[in-house]
Design a protein around this motif. Structure first.
Motif, short mmCIF file in Angstrom:
data_model
loop_
_atom_site.label_atom_id
_atom_site.label_comp_id
_atom_site.label_asym_id
_atom_site.label_seq_id
_atom_site.Cartn_x
_atom_site.Cartn_y
_atom_site.Cartn_z
N ILE A 1 -38.10 -57.48 -26.58
CA ILE A 1 -38.56 -57.52 -25.19
C ILE A 1 -38.99 -56.11 -24.79
CG2 ILE A 1 -37.13 -59.53 -24.64
CD1 ILE A 1 -35.14 -57.73 -23.29
N ARG A 2 -39.66 -55.97 -23.67
CA ARG A 2 -40.35 -54.71 -23.35
C ARG A 2 -39.42 -53.63 -22.77
NH1 ARG A 2 -43.90 -54.96 -19.76
NH2 ARG A 2 -45.39 -53.47 -20.59
N ILE A 3 -38.34 -53.32 -23.50
CA ILE A 3 -37.41 -52.29 -23.06
C ILE A 3 -37.95 -50.90 -23.40
CG2 ILE A 3 -35.12 -51.30 -23.47
CD1 ILE A 3 -34.03 -54.13 -23.68
N LYS A 4 -38.53 -50.79 -24.60
CA LYS A 4 -39.12 -49.52 -25.04
C LYS A 4 -40.18 -49.07 -24.02
CE LYS A 4 -41.78 -49.56 -28.76
NZ LYS A 4 -41.69 -51.01 -29.00
N GLU A 5 -40.99 -50.01 -23.56
CA GLU A 5 -42.05 -49.72 -22.60
C GLU A 5 -41.45 -49.25 -21.26
OE1 GLU A 5 -41.90 -52.23 -24.61
OE2 GLU A 5 -43.87 -52.71 -25.46
N LEU A 6 -40.29 -49.82 -20.90
CA LEU A 6 -39.63 -49.40 -19.66
C LEU A 6 -39.15 -47.96 -19.79
CD1 LEU A 6 -38.42 -50.01 -16.87
CD2 LEU A 6 -36.39 -50.92 -18.03
N LEU A 7 -38.55 -47.63 -20.91
CA LEU A 7 -38.07 -46.26 -21.13
C LEU A 7 -39.24 -45.27 -21.11
CD1 LEU A 7 -35.39 -46.91 -23.92
CD2 LEU A 7 -35.03 -46.52 -21.47
N ALA A 8 -40.36 -45.68 -21.68
CA ALA A 8 -41.55 -44.82 -21.67
C ALA A 8 -41.99 -44.53 -20.25
CB ALA A 8 -42.67 -45.47 -22.47
N ARG A 9 -41.92 -45.57 -19.40
CA ARG A 9 -42.34 -45.38 -18.01
C ARG A 9 -41.42 -44.38 -17.30
NH1 ARG A 9 -43.53 -50.99 -15.01
NH2 ARG A 9 -44.12 -49.51 -13.37
N LEU A 10 -40.12 -44.42 -17.64
CA LEU A 10 -39.18 -43.53 -16.98
C LEU A 10 -39.47 -42.07 -17.30
CD1 LEU A 10 -35.80 -45.45 -17.36
CD2 LEU A 10 -37.48 -45.51 -15.50
N SER A 11 -40.11 -41.82 -18.45
CA SER A 11 -40.41 -40.43 -18.81
C SER A 11 -41.77 -39.99 -18.29
CB SER A 11 -40.32 -40.23 -20.33
OG SER A 11 -41.24 -41.08 -20.97
N THR A 12 -42.66 -40.92 -17.97
CA THR A 12 -43.99 -40.53 -17.50
C THR A 12 -44.17 -40.72 -16.00
OG1 THR A 12 -44.84 -42.73 -18.04
CG2 THR A 12 -45.12 -41.03 -19.71
N GLU A 13 -43.43 -41.65 -15.38
CA GLU A 13 -43.58 -41.88 -13.95
C GLU A 13 -42.42 -41.24 -13.20
OE1 GLU A 13 -44.29 -46.11 -12.94
OE2 GLU A 13 -44.84 -46.39 -15.01
N THR A 14 -42.59 -41.03 -11.91
CA THR A 14 -41.48 -40.54 -11.10
C THR A 14 -40.69 -41.76 -10.62
OG1 THR A 14 -42.95 -38.81 -10.35
CG2 THR A 14 -40.84 -39.02 -9.19
N VAL A 15 -39.56 -42.01 -11.25
CA VAL A 15 -38.78 -43.20 -10.93
C VAL A 15 -37.43 -42.80 -10.36
CG1 VAL A 15 -37.78 -45.33 -11.83
CG2 VAL A 15 -39.92 -44.47 -12.79
N GLU A 16 -37.12 -43.29 -9.17
CA GLU A 16 -35.84 -42.97 -8.55
C GLU A 16 -34.82 -44.08 -8.72
OE1 GLU A 16 -37.04 -42.08 -4.58
OE2 GLU A 16 -38.25 -40.41 -5.34
N GLU A 17 -35.33 -45.30 -8.81
CA GLU A 17 -34.41 -46.44 -8.89
C GLU A 17 -35.00 -47.54 -9.76
OE1 GLU A 17 -33.55 -48.29 -5.14
OE2 GLU A 17 -32.11 -49.71 -6.01
N VAL A 18 -34.16 -48.06 -10.66
CA VAL A 18 -34.54 -49.24 -11.44
C VAL A 18 -33.69 -50.39 -10.94
CG1 VAL A 18 -34.50 -50.33 -13.71
CG2 VAL A 18 -35.31 -47.97 -13.48
N ILE A 19 -34.36 -51.42 -10.39
CA ILE A 19 -33.63 -52.58 -9.85
C ILE A 19 -33.68 -53.68 -10.89
CG2 ILE A 19 -33.56 -54.29 -8.00
CD1 ILE A 19 -35.27 -52.22 -6.35
#
Lengths: 199, 199
Positions: free
Chosen positions: A123-141
């Motif tokens: 499932i797209r967990i790797k893609e989620l982690l990638a987003r956390l390093s490239t986007e400004t993310v304060e909260e993952v719901i």
């Protein structure tokens, strides 16, 4: 002859493959379509085929899209530091019906299920982690389904993300346990968002 | 965004026009179709559109046909002197599921309904009378629906045909009164055929 002539049988056979449509309803629908004006059937068939053909997945969040990015990701106003993680693209539609949430999404495309051989790499967990390093993310719901697999998936992702210093929340159990997110009404979903807690 | 992206909304809108499919099921079906392999959706859309396009009406009985005549009328063995009169082409399929009847059909394409302004000239009664003068007909079995309009239609046709010396029968009320012929099971339909009485 028996059940009808070939074109009607072929219609019914195809319709019976859809979820929630049994043999009898498929036959009834086929006869209804047989009696519909030619132009209306053309419109129906075109909506299904052209519609399906027009669909792709958003390059960012995995939601259904018509272009490279889905309407949510294209909306600059929604890049507010929140990412709501759901199992399927149809769950995005359910969340959007609530009209309260103004952040982005991440579609996993499934849930962890050791029984069915579905692991983190499926499932797209790797893609989620990638987003956390490239986007400004304060909260993952984490808004995966409130069932065993959805809870396990949420717990797994929370364990991965918390060390990164990102706030990780889980929607509250306002959503009836054991049900499907897709069927939740807007009020229940809004309650579940309000009552989300730190993991 | 709200309820989904355009292609999915268009699918759902078209599906919701079908009988027995509400907004919620239409949306669920649309998302199911969105997730189906492209080829499967092509097959579904083609079955509906090509199927509908291939349909015409039998030049003799008015049943659905792919060519000039329907499979029943094309079958020489079924020209046995019996004509079963039904309201709709879909009722032919219901009768055929019984597998007992070996005669021909005549589809009226409606039922007499003064309330709705449907008179004898609006349904295929003239065509039935024409068949009685050109074909060798021993019995006309009136299998219109067992509701008020169906009974009125049967009584009207019986009055017209009896003077011609043709045997006129009505299927027995083994068919539950007030229901739709299309939903009768094979056994009930067989009982109704057995118990048919002279009018």
């Amino acid at each position: 002859m028996a059940e009808g002539i070939d074109p009607i049988l072929r219609m019914a056979a195809q319709l019976a493959r859809l979820p929630g449509i049994g043999q009898k309803s498929a036959q009834r629908l086929a006869y209804h379509i047989a009696a519909m004006p030619l132009d209306d059937v053309k419109e129906l068939a075109a909506a299904l085929w052209q519609g399906r053909k027009a669909l792709r997945f958003c390059a960012l969040c995995g939601n259904y899209a018509e272009d490279e990015f889905c309407p949510v990701c294209k909306d600059e106003g929604r890049h507010n530091g929140q990412i709501c993680v759901v199992r399927d693209a149809r769950d995005v539609a359910a969340m959007e019906r609530m009209r309260d949430y103004r952040g982005l999404y991440h579609v996993l495309g499934g849930a962890l299920s050791p029984m069915n051989g579905i692991g983190p790499e499926d499932i797209r967990i790797k893609e989620l982690l990638a987003r956390l390093s490239t986007e400004t993310v304060e909260e993952v719901i984490l808004a995966t389904n409130p069932d065993i697999e959805g809870e396990a998936t949420a717990a797994y992702i929370a364990r991965l993300i918390k060390p990164l210093g990102v706030r990780v929340t889980r929607i509250a159990h306002g959503v009836p346990v054991g049900s499907d997110l897709e069927y939740a009404d807007e009020v229940t979903l809004a309650k579940a968002m309000e009552g989300r807690r730190e993991l």
